[in-house]
Design an enzyme around this catalytic site. Structure first.
Site, PDB file in Angstrom:
ATOM      1  N   GLY A 203      42.508 -27.331 102.053  1.00  0.00           N
ATOM      2  CA  GLY A 203      41.338 -27.513 101.198  1.00  0.00           C
ATOM      3  C   GLY A 203      40.910 -26.226 100.555  1.00  0.00           C
ATOM      4  O   GLY A 203      41.638 -25.239 100.586  1.00  0.00           O
ATOM      5  N   ASN A 204      39.726 -26.232  99.963  1.00  0.00           N
ATOM      6  CA  ASN A 204      39.196 -25.024  99.335  1.00  0.00           C
ATOM      7  C   ASN A 204      37.685 -24.965  99.569  1.00  0.00           C
ATOM      8  O   ASN A 204      37.102 -25.876 100.145  1.00  0.00           O
ATOM      9  CB  ASN A 204      39.550 -24.992  97.846  1.00  0.00           C
ATOM     10  CG  ASN A 204      38.957 -26.159  97.083  1.00  0.00           C
ATOM     11  OD1 ASN A 204      37.753 -26.262  96.905  1.00  0.00           O
ATOM     12  ND2 ASN A 204      39.816 -27.080  96.661  1.00  0.00           N
ATOM     13  N   ARG A 205      37.069 -23.878  99.113  1.00  0.00           N
ATOM     14  CA  ARG A 205      35.680 -23.609  99.457  1.00  0.00           C
ATOM     15  C   ARG A 205      34.658 -24.146  98.463  1.00  0.00           C
ATOM     16  O   ARG A 205      33.493 -23.769  98.510  1.00  0.00           O
ATOM     17  CB  ARG A 205      35.468 -22.105  99.614  1.00  0.00           C
ATOM     18  CG  ARG A 205      36.273 -21.513 100.751  1.00  0.00           C
ATOM     19  CD  ARG A 205      35.938 -20.043 100.924  1.00  0.00           C
ATOM     20  NE  ARG A 205      36.842 -19.368 101.828  1.00  0.00           N
ATOM     21  CZ  ARG A 205      36.757 -19.438 103.157  1.00  0.00           C
ATOM     22  NH1 ARG A 205      35.801 -20.140 103.722  1.00  0.00           N
ATOM     23  NH2 ARG A 205      37.640 -18.812 103.904  1.00  0.00           N
TER      24      ARG A 205
ATOM     25  N   ALA B 152      37.110 -28.972  92.233  1.00  0.00           N
ATOM     26  CA  ALA B 152      38.241 -28.073  92.484  1.00  0.00           C
ATOM     27  C   ALA B 152      39.310 -28.868  93.222  1.00  0.00           C
ATOM     28  O   ALA B 152      39.289 -28.955  94.454  1.00  0.00           O
ATOM     29  CB  ALA B 152      37.787 -26.883  93.320  1.00  0.00           C
TER      30      ALA B 152
END
Ligand code: CTP
Ligand code: CA
Length: 230
Positions: free
Chosen positions: A33-35, A100
């Site tokens: 995943g991402n932030r 995102a």
């Protein structure tokens, strides 16, 4: 910059916003995943609602509460985000891709939890690239005159400045507007504030100084409404 705040200039319009970061499962308990916090996308949804729009928010893994009055579709993966966006884009006068999406996903998703090995080694994870949702939506244009907006966090490097990279991305994606964050000083995630340049395929460049995400949201809708057809 806040020309549209307090106006009802999106009355009768249907807008679609995506927000948050997608997660790609590796096994039943792990993901890539991402932030992304989803804050900018949620601010866009609330600003559009305040300006009179009917709003669909396709939200990936955000911990933020569903804004009242907004139709929220919750998704996890990039494939689910794509399905939600493509479906809602059919009836949208504007599509803003603030999400995102994970660029890659594991080729195989294990149905059992991956276990550690006795010898201390780890199996490599093979990845495959995810579909580019913004590019697809921009090229399809499900509705005539639909305004399509992307986001990009860029740094300058040996190949060009932040704006050089952003202009190239805008052309590659085929969208009408690209909201560009300069992250040369390090990306700031989960912040309440944001700063950007809004680039137009028509050559426009609007500077939005550091301020609350709601202010950037209104500046984006200002640029979208300028480009909407009657
Ligand atoms: N985007 C998308 N689908 C993807 C990846 C990105 O729709 N699979 C959208 C994002 O929501 C954003 C825009 O494309 O609005 C730009 O995202 P970015 O990550 O900067 O673009 P990429 O094409 O993934 O390029 P990069 O290699 O720089 O990450
Ligand atoms: Ca990316």
């Amino acid at each position: 910059v806040l020309a549209g705040a307090g106006r009802r200039d999106l009355t009768g319009r249907h807008v679609l916003v995506s927000a948050g970061g997608t997660r790609e499962p590796l096994d039943p308990v792990r993901f890539l995943g991402n932030r992304s916090s989803g804050r900018q996308g949620y601010a866009l949804a609330r600003a559009a609602l305040a300006r009179g729009a009917e709003v669909t928010l396709v939200a990936a893994n955000s911990s933020l509460a569903d804004p009242a009055g907004v139709k929220v579709v919750h998704v996890e993966t990039t494939a689910e985000l794509r399905a939600g966006v493509v479906e809602a884009a059919a009836g949208a006068d504007a599509v803003v891709m603030a999400a995102a999406p994970a660029d890659f996903r594991p080729v195989d998703v294990s149905s059992a939890k991956l276990k550690k090995r006795e010898d201390g080694t780890a199996a490599p994870v093979a990845l495959v690239q995810n579909p580019d949702i913004l590019r697809e939506v921009a090229h399809e244009r499900a509705r005539p005159g639909q305004v399509v907006v992307g986001f990009a966090a860029e740094t300058g490097d040996a190949d060009g400045s932040v704006l050089d990279h952003a202009r190239a991305k805008l052309a590659r994606k085929g969208c009408d507007l690209l909201v560009v964050n300069d992250v040369s000083g390090g990306a700031v995630f989960g912040s309440e504030d944001n700063q950007a340049v809004i680039l137009g395929a028509d050559g426009a460049a609007v500077d939005v100084p550091l301020g609350p995400k709601s202010a950037l949201a209104h500046a984006i809708w200002d640029q979208v409404t300028l480009r909407m057809r009657d």
